[in-house]
Design an enzyme around this catalytic site. Structure first.
Site, short mmCIF file in Angstrom:
data_model
loop_
_atom_site.label_atom_id
_atom_site.label_comp_id
_atom_site.label_asym_id
_atom_site.label_seq_id
_atom_site.Cartn_x
_atom_site.Cartn_y
_atom_site.Cartn_z
N ALA A 71 5.23 -6.38 15.42
CA ALA A 71 4.20 -6.85 16.02
C ALA A 71 3.99 -6.19 17.32
CB ALA A 71 4.49 -8.25 16.50
N LEU A 74 -1.41 -3.88 18.39
CA LEU A 74 -2.73 -2.79 17.97
C LEU A 74 -3.00 -2.06 19.49
CD1 LEU A 74 -5.37 -4.73 16.07
CD2 LEU A 74 -3.95 -2.91 15.36
N CYS A 129 -4.73 -7.49 10.16
CA CYS A 129 -3.79 -7.55 11.26
C CYS A 129 -2.96 -8.98 11.49
CB CYS A 129 -3.95 -6.84 12.50
SG CYS A 129 -2.48 -6.63 13.75
N ILE A 190 -2.12 -4.13 0.55
CA ILE A 190 -2.27 -5.20 1.64
C ILE A 190 -1.70 -4.74 3.02
CG2 ILE A 190 -1.98 -7.17 -0.09
CD1 ILE A 190 0.94 -7.15 0.54
N GLY A 216 7.29 -2.57 4.01
CA GLY A 216 8.39 -1.76 3.16
C GLY A 216 8.69 -2.60 1.99
N GLY A 264 3.39 3.93 4.33
CA GLY A 264 3.70 3.68 5.79
C GLY A 264 4.96 3.61 5.88
C1 FMN Z 1 4.51 -0.25 12.94
C2 FMN Z 1 3.41 -0.63 11.87
C3 FMN Z 1 2.14 -0.50 12.65
C4 FMN Z 1 1.00 -0.76 11.69
N1 FMN Z 1 -0.15 -0.85 12.29
C5 FMN Z 1 -1.32 -0.89 11.52
C6 FMN Z 1 -2.64 -1.03 12.04
O1 FMN Z 1 -2.89 -0.43 13.12
N2 FMN Z 1 -3.80 -0.99 11.24
C7 FMN Z 1 -3.58 -1.52 9.93
O2 FMN Z 1 -4.58 -1.96 9.17
N3 FMN Z 1 -2.05 -1.69 9.57
C8 FMN Z 1 -1.22 -1.52 10.16
N4 FMN Z 1 0.13 -1.39 9.67
C9 FMN Z 1 0.39 -2.06 8.25
C10 FMN Z 1 0.34 -0.79 7.30
O3 FMN Z 1 -0.72 0.12 7.39
C11 FMN Z 1 0.72 -1.23 5.74
O4 FMN Z 1 -0.55 -2.13 5.53
C12 FMN Z 1 1.88 -1.95 5.70
O5 FMN Z 1 2.89 -1.57 6.57
C13 FMN Z 1 2.47 -2.07 4.45
O6 FMN Z 1 2.59 -0.92 3.78
P1 FMN Z 1 4.04 -0.12 3.77
O7 FMN Z 1 4.89 -1.01 3.25
O8 FMN Z 1 3.98 1.19 3.17
O9 FMN Z 1 4.29 0.17 5.39
C14 FMN Z 1 1.24 -1.39 10.56
C15 FMN Z 1 2.63 -1.11 10.07
C16 FMN Z 1 3.57 -0.94 10.58
C17 FMN Z 1 5.03 -0.81 10.12
#
Ligand code: FMN
Length: 304
Positions: A71, A74, A129, A190, A216, A264
């Site tokens: 969390a 942003l 978000c 998502i 993750g 991510g």
């Molecule tokens: C530390 C962190 C910051 C994130 N910041 C944003 C963000 O600014 N905008 C957004 O749309 N998603 C944000 N996400 C979500 C990722 O873009 C992604 O949707 C989510 O982590 C699932 O993908 P993953 O499992 O490959 O990480 C963030 C995720 C993490 C872990």
């Protein structure tokens, strides 16, 4: 020729289907350039709004059993300052997707216009978000609000618009249909799943914001289900996101209906080589299975 991994999303041409997800390293021109050099097919910036935001107090990011809980709130410098970073990216050889958020349709559109003026190739709307009051998922849970935001941004910019959806809804198909019918060029699915962790010694929530978003490996099956459902509901391309760490994860999302995948959290475990490893893994898979291109396997899991 077998094993073509180039893909197209709206009018963007990607050399391979891997895209940097928003919020992970996408905060500066230097990081984005490095990720392009590492082999990504496209990059998405950290979400940016009209005004600067500090974000939440620490702890903002923690590791949990099978993923990452965050969390961050942003944090971003605001679009006017961030536009200077975007302008430095003119020589980037891959598409630049700028993620934007706002607190009203008009604000989303204002940020998007400034991002496009600075050089964005596409806009991703953060409608998802999970921990921001008045923006993100609070807008993205309502088909009506999604429609208003997408329509307003669509009439304001001449670049493709991707609507990034939250899984924290009862029916993601309904939300995807609202985005598509309002003019979105693609759906990203998502964002993180609402979650929390409690420290059993202090007997208190660990994140300063108490509730955050889980990403993750733990959320990959949720992402696969969401992409699968959205594919049956809309005709626009889907960018799969959630728990992609290996080429197998990427192929699974593509078979569910994704035309490309975002990565991510896996960067924390695998580093930047993850982009090339996944792209090459997909190529080898296509070759081994006798498929000519990624396009041939998009949504293949839906065939009877
Ligand atoms: C530390 C962190 C910051 C994130 N910041 C944003 C963000 O600014 N905008 C957004 O749309 N998603 C944000 N996400 C979500 C990722 O873009 C992604 O949707 C989510 O982590 C699932 O993908 P993953 O499992 O490959 O990480 C963030 C995720 C993490 C872990």
């Amino acid at each position: 020729m077998q094993g073509q991994i180039e893909v197209e999303i709206a009018d963007l041409k990607l050399r391979n289907p891997t895209i940097l997800a928003s919020g992970i390293l996408g905060t500066s021109a230097d990081y984005l350039t490095e990720i392009a050099r590492a082999g990504a097919g496209a990059v998405t910036t950290k979400s940016v709004g009209l005004e600067p935001r500090e974000g939440y107090k620490n702890p903002t990011v923690i590791q949990v059993e099978c993923g990452i809980l965050n969390a961050v709130g942003l944090p971003n410098p605001g679009i006017r300052k961030f536009a200077k970073e975007i302008e430095e990216l003119h020589s980037l050889e891959i598409p630049l997707i700028v993620s934007v958020y706002g607190f009203s349709p008009k604000e989303y559109a204002e940020v998007a216009m400034m991002a496009v003026e600075a050089g964005a190739d596409a806009i991703e709307l953060n409608l998802s978000c999970p921990h921001i009051k008045g923006s993100g998922a609070e807008i993205g849970r309502s088909p009506k609000m999604i429609g208003l935001v997408v329509e307003k941004v669509k009439e304001s910019v001449n670049r493709p618009i991707f609507a990034k959806l939250t899984p924290n809804v009862t029916d993601i198909k309904e939300i995807a249909m609202a985005a598509a019918s309002s003019g979105a060029d693609a759906i990203t699915a998502i964002n993180t799943v609402r979650a929390m962790a409690i420290d059993i010694e202090t007997c208190r929530p660990i994140l300063a914001n108490k509730i955050g978003g889980l990403s993750g490996g733990a959320i990959k099956p949720i992402a696969v289900r969401c992409v699968y459902e959205i594919y049956e509901a809309v005709d626009i391309p889907i960018i799969g996101c959630g728990g992609v760490r290996t080429w197998r994860d990427a192929v699974e999302l593509i078979l569910a209906g994704a035309s490309a995948v975002q990565i991510g959290s896996a960067i924390a475990y695998e580093g930047l080589p993850v982009f090339k490893a996944i792209a090459e893994g997909i190529r080898t898979y296509l070759y081994r299975k006798g498929f000519g291109s990624v396009k041939e396997i998009v949504g293949l899991a839906h065939e009877a």
